[in-house]
Design a protein around this motif. Structure first.
Motif, PDB file in Angstrom:
ATOM      1  N   UNK A  75       1.498  -3.232  11.554  1.00 46.15           N
ATOM      2  CA  UNK A  75       0.671  -2.047  11.278  1.00 46.15           C
ATOM      3  C   UNK A  75      -0.565  -2.050  12.183  1.00 46.15           C
ATOM      4  N   UNK A  76      -1.148  -3.222  12.383  1.00 46.81           N
ATOM      5  CA  UNK A  76      -2.324  -3.350  13.254  1.00 46.81           C
ATOM      6  C   UNK A  76      -1.976  -2.968  14.692  1.00 46.81           C
ATOM      7  N   UNK A  77      -0.859  -3.492  15.183  1.00 47.55           N
ATOM      8  CA  UNK A  77      -0.444  -3.196  16.544  1.00 47.55           C
ATOM      9  C   UNK A  77      -0.147  -1.725  16.748  1.00 47.55           C
ATOM     10  N   UNK A  78       0.435  -1.085  15.735  1.00 44.15           N
ATOM     11  CA  UNK A  78       0.733   0.344  15.813  1.00 44.15           C
ATOM     12  C   UNK A  78      -0.554   1.157  15.896  1.00 44.15           C
ATOM     13  N   UNK A  79      -1.537   0.775  15.091  1.00 42.01           N
ATOM     14  CA  UNK A  79      -2.834   1.455  15.095  1.00 42.01           C
ATOM     15  C   UNK A  79      -3.532   1.288  16.443  1.00 42.01           C
ATOM     16  N   UNK A  80      -3.502   0.083  16.967  1.00 43.70           N
ATOM     17  CA  UNK A  80      -4.148  -0.180  18.259  1.00 43.70           C
ATOM     18  C   UNK A  80      -3.451   0.573  19.385  1.00 43.70           C
TER      19      UNK A  80
END
Length: 265
Positions: A76-81
């Motif tokens: 989820x973090x990587x998608x947001x970034x």
């Protein structure tokens, strides 16, 4: 500054908070005006809420279940970034500067890990409810990743960069492997984290903002206003008093400003 109310726990944590920032300053981790306006975008808030749900789960679990939840959070973090690449360094700095301070002032006064986690999640729930995350998300985001590092016995004195990526450190400490493109699997994973409820929360937030805009827009755009020139300002506010006004900017319900010309509340 001391908190506005006589609360022993908040006074203690505020003191530790400031002492830790002094420690950071002496080691080259400096304060900044963090540009995190992306965290008021609907898409960013949705991915962030999913990440928080996975991090809470990971902190409470052990073994393979813990690793799975950490991997979900990092996806989820990587998608947001990936969706907001221009804000990654700013986000890392915010999480390192305020998040590590939050983790420290929550951990040190706690008498047990159960008490620490209770206080940590109370803070998460409080910030989760905010209508604006731009001035608050890094405080809890960094603390959640720091907790996972602490559970692994990480030596925090090794963090010497002001833009250290705490998510990357967690990935390395737990030997997590991520897909080449996080967004490819993030959608299917989100179903397990009550995505429909998050959609409803965000729809209500947008409706509340529209109603507040209607009430307040005339105060600042149509009625007389006073402008103060800022020379050497210092701002103090509580993150729960920060509200997004969509494209107009940010409204602070209560703010304390000091400058060469005096103090204003």
């Amino acid at each position: 500054p001391l908190p506005p109310e006589e609360d022993e726990y908040r006074i203690t944590t505020r003191a530790i908070h400031c002492l830790f920032h002094r420690y950071q300053y002496l080691n080259g981790i400096l304060p900044a005006l963090f540009n995190s306006t992306n965290m008021d975008e609907r898409e960013a808030r949705i991915w962030l809420k999913l990440e928080w749900k996975a991090l809470r789960k990971a902190i409470n679990l052990e073994g393979e279940d813990k690793l799975t939840a950490i991997r979900d959070a990092l996806i989820f973090r990587g998608t947001n970034q990936m969706a907001f690449p221009d804000y990654v360094d700013e986000g890392n700095h915010f999480e390192t500067y305020e998040g590590l301070a939050s983790f420290t002032y929550t951990l040190l006064p706690s008498q047990s890990m159960d008490q620490f986690k209770k206080r940590l999640f109370e803070n998460l729930d409080r910030i989760y409810s905010f209508q604006s995350y731009s001035q608050s998300y890094g405080v809890i985001q960094g603390a959640l990743y720091a907790t996972l590092l602490y559970q692994k016995g990480f030596e925090f004195k090794n963090i010497l960069k002001d833009k250290e990526d705490l998510g990357r450190l967690v990935m390395e400490q737990y030997n997590i492997e991520l897909p080449e493109v996080c967004r490819d699997v993030a959608g299917s994973l989100s179903i397990s984290y009550n995505l429909d409820e998050i959609y409803r929360e965000e729809e209500k937030r947008l409706q509340d903002i529209k109603e507040r805009l209607h009430k307040q827009i005339s105060i600042f755009n149509e009625k007389p206003v006073v402008f103060f020139d800022l020379e050497s300002p210092y701002f103090d506010f509580e993150p729960e008093d920060v509200h997004s006004l969509d494209t107009l900017g940010t409204l602070y319900s209560h703010i304390r400003v000091s400058d060469n010309w005096g103090k204003l509340t």
